[in-house]
Design a protein around this motif. Sequence first.
Motif, mmCIF file in Angstrom:
data_model
loop_
_atom_site.group_PDB
_atom_site.id
_atom_site.type_symbol
_atom_site.label_atom_id
_atom_site.label_comp_id
_atom_site.label_asym_id
_atom_site.label_seq_id
_atom_site.Cartn_x
_atom_site.Cartn_y
_atom_site.Cartn_z
ATOM 1 N N ILE A 27 -3.131 -27.462 54.125
ATOM 2 C CA ILE A 27 -2.818 -26.342 53.227
ATOM 3 C C ILE A 27 -3.431 -25.052 53.763
ATOM 4 O O ILE A 27 -2.750 -24.035 53.897
ATOM 5 N N THR A 28 -4.723 -25.095 54.080
ATOM 6 C CA THR A 28 -5.429 -23.873 54.468
ATOM 7 C C THR A 28 -5.076 -23.378 55.859
ATOM 8 O O THR A 28 -5.350 -22.228 56.188
ATOM 9 N N SER A 29 -4.456 -24.219 56.672
ATOM 10 C CA SER A 29 -4.041 -23.785 58.009
ATOM 11 C C SER A 29 -2.575 -23.350 58.049
ATOM 12 O O SER A 29 -2.101 -22.863 59.073
ATOM 13 N N ASN A 30 -1.878 -23.501 56.927
ATOM 14 C CA ASN A 30 -0.476 -23.116 56.860
ATOM 15 C C ASN A 30 -0.382 -21.593 56.697
ATOM 16 O O ASN A 30 -0.802 -21.042 55.680
ATOM 17 N N LYS A 31 0.136 -20.924 57.705
ATOM 18 C CA LYS A 31 0.163 -19.453 57.718
ATOM 19 C C LYS A 31 0.994 -18.873 56.580
ATOM 20 O O LYS A 31 0.674 -17.802 56.064
ATOM 21 N N THR A 32 2.054 -19.542 56.177
ATOM 22 C CA THR A 32 2.870 -19.046 55.068
ATOM 23 C C THR A 32 2.098 -19.139 53.756
ATOM 24 O O THR A 32 2.085 -18.202 52.961
ATOM 25 N N THR A 33 1.422 -20.260 53.543
ATOM 26 C CA THR A 33 0.656 -20.469 52.321
ATOM 27 C C THR A 33 -0.497 -19.480 52.207
ATOM 28 O O THR A 33 -0.778 -18.964 51.131
ATOM 29 N N THR A 34 -1.166 -19.205 53.322
ATOM 30 C CA THR A 34 -2.400 -18.411 53.279
ATOM 31 C C THR A 34 -2.201 -16.945 53.662
ATOM 32 O O THR A 34 -3.175 -16.208 53.769
ATOM 33 N N ARG A 35 -0.991 -16.496 53.822
ATOM 34 C CA ARG A 35 -0.720 -15.134 54.286
ATOM 35 C C ARG A 35 -1.527 -14.074 53.527
ATOM 36 O O ARG A 35 -2.066 -13.162 54.114
ATOM 37 N N TYR A 36 -1.624 -14.188 52.230
ATOM 38 C CA TYR A 36 -2.296 -13.176 51.428
ATOM 39 C C TYR A 36 -3.646 -13.644 50.864
ATOM 40 O O TYR A 36 -4.176 -13.032 49.949
ATOM 41 N N MET A 37 -4.193 -14.709 51.410
ATOM 42 C CA MET A 37 -5.487 -15.213 50.950
ATOM 43 C C MET A 37 -6.593 -14.479 51.708
ATOM 44 O O MET A 37 -6.642 -14.511 52.930
ATOM 45 N N THR A 83 -2.084 -38.846 45.628
ATOM 46 C CA THR A 83 -3.397 -38.827 46.282
ATOM 47 C C THR A 83 -3.586 -37.641 47.220
ATOM 48 O O THR A 83 -4.649 -37.507 47.821
ATOM 49 N N LYS A 84 -2.575 -36.788 47.352
ATOM 50 C CA LYS A 84 -2.683 -35.644 48.252
ATOM 51 C C LYS A 84 -2.691 -34.346 47.451
ATOM 52 O O LYS A 84 -1.783 -34.108 46.651
ATOM 53 N N PRO A 85 -3.703 -33.508 47.679
ATOM 54 C CA PRO A 85 -3.726 -32.231 46.955
ATOM 55 C C PRO A 85 -2.577 -31.323 47.392
ATOM 56 O O PRO A 85 -2.140 -31.365 48.547
ATOM 57 N N ILE A 86 -2.108 -30.509 46.436
ATOM 58 C CA ILE A 86 -1.046 -29.541 46.737
ATOM 59 C C ILE A 86 -1.597 -28.116 46.790
ATOM 60 O O ILE A 86 -0.874 -27.188 47.115
ATOM 61 N N GLY A 87 -2.875 -27.979 46.467
ATOM 62 C CA GLY A 87 -3.482 -26.664 46.473
ATOM 63 C C GLY A 87 -4.895 -26.717 45.927
ATOM 64 O O GLY A 87 -5.458 -27.799 45.717
ATOM 65 N N THR A 88 -5.437 -25.532 45.704
ATOM 66 C CA THR A 88 -6.785 -25.416 45.143
ATOM 67 C C THR A 88 -6.790 -24.327 44.080
ATOM 68 O O THR A 88 -5.943 -23.434 44.076
ATOM 69 N N ILE A 89 -7.775 -24.418 43.205
ATOM 70 C CA ILE A 89 -8.000 -23.377 42.212
ATOM 71 C C ILE A 89 -9.499 -23.329 41.966
ATOM 72 O O ILE A 89 -10.172 -24.363 42.015
ATOM 73 N N GLU A 90 -10.005 -22.133 41.759
ATOM 74 C CA GLU A 90 -11.444 -22.005 41.561
ATOM 75 C C GLU A 90 -11.752 -21.019 40.457
ATOM 76 O O GLU A 90 -10.958 -20.137 40.146
ATOM 77 N N ILE A 91 -12.929 -21.212 39.913
ATOM 78 C CA ILE A 91 -13.483 -20.256 38.972
ATOM 79 C C ILE A 91 -14.881 -19.932 39.485
ATOM 80 O O ILE A 91 -15.703 -20.824 39.677
ATOM 81 N N ASP A 92 -15.094 -18.674 39.777
ATOM 82 C CA ASP A 92 -16.385 -18.199 40.264
ATOM 83 C C ASP A 92 -17.122 -17.569 39.100
ATOM 84 O O ASP A 92 -16.715 -16.510 38.613
ATOM 85 N N ILE A 93 -18.181 -18.224 38.664
ATOM 86 C CA ILE A 93 -18.996 -17.673 37.586
ATOM 87 C C ILE A 93 -19.862 -16.577 38.215
ATOM 88 O O ILE A 93 -20.549 -16.810 39.201
ATOM 89 N N LEU A 94 -19.845 -15.404 37.631
ATOM 90 C CA LEU A 94 -20.543 -14.263 38.213
ATOM 91 C C LEU A 94 -21.993 -14.197 37.733
ATOM 92 O O LEU A 94 -22.471 -15.100 37.054
ATOM 93 N N GLU A 95 -22.683 -13.136 38.122
ATOM 94 C CA GLU A 95 -24.091 -12.993 37.730
ATOM 95 C C GLU A 95 -24.249 -13.031 36.212
ATOM 96 O O GLU A 95 -25.166 -13.640 35.685
ATOM 97 N N TRP A 104 -6.472 -18.986 43.303
ATOM 98 C CA TRP A 104 -5.691 -20.205 43.518
ATOM 99 C C TRP A 104 -4.933 -20.103 44.824
ATOM 100 O O TRP A 104 -4.719 -19.023 45.371
ATOM 101 N N MET A 105 -4.532 -21.256 45.310
ATOM 102 C CA MET A 105 -3.704 -21.363 46.511
ATOM 103 C C MET A 105 -2.876 -22.634 46.366
ATOM 104 O O MET A 105 -3.430 -23.723 46.190
ATOM 105 N N ILE A 106 -1.572 -22.478 46.397
ATOM 106 C CA ILE A 106 -0.647 -23.609 46.283
ATOM 107 C C ILE A 106 0.165 -23.664 47.577
ATOM 108 O O ILE A 106 0.720 -22.647 48.016
ATOM 109 N N HIS A 107 0.229 -24.847 48.184
ATOM 110 C CA HIS A 107 1.026 -24.996 49.410
ATOM 111 C C HIS A 107 2.444 -24.520 49.140
ATOM 112 O O HIS A 107 3.004 -24.793 48.065
ATOM 113 N N ASN A 108 3.022 -23.812 50.098
ATOM 114 C CA ASN A 108 4.339 -23.209 49.878
ATOM 115 C C ASN A 108 5.421 -24.232 49.527
ATOM 116 O O ASN A 108 6.393 -23.889 48.858
ATOM 117 N N ASP A 109 5.260 -25.493 49.907
ATOM 118 C CA ASP A 109 6.252 -26.520 49.533
ATOM 119 C C ASP A 109 6.248 -26.800 48.029
ATOM 120 O O ASP A 109 7.190 -27.391 47.509
#
Length: 182
Positions: A27-37, A83-95, A104-109
Amino acid sequence: MINPIITTERLELKPIKFEDAEELFKITSNKTTTRYMLYAGTENIQETIDFISDCQKDWNRWYEDNNKQNVALNFSIFIKNTTKPIGTIEIDILEDPTTAEMGWMIHNDFQNKGYGSEAAFAILDFAKTLGIKSIVAHCDKRNIPSFSLMKKIGMKLVSDDGDRIYQKTGEVAKEICCKIEL
């Protein structure tokens, strides 16, 4: 360590783990998926493993050190009964532990199927249980699908004229910021 698994109608969100490294690298090496990450776009599996290691450290700080601020809680997104992830999502708790940032990042497929918004709504619900009162999200101004997802989950535009610099390329682009009060 106890890790939450968040379930929705079609998805399971599970804390990122080392056993998912190979699939996450796809997912993270796919240039289409990560273009704007801003920080994504891995070049090798070791970068993905390093990312997972950082994620595990944050989960450990969250539970073992009871640290509820300046911590990123990253989840892999799975379609139920797979059993295979299709993407990631995170919540960053701030100070301020009542504020967070979400990404978030979802594989383009798997884009344009509602998985991103379904996962994002689940994270909003999870955030409420943590006492978070407001969440922001940012995206490249050219990333129309991400901005559309922000609006779909009820976020409001705060700014559309910020700047972002992509670390790996040095490219400068305009950035959108949206916010939601929980």
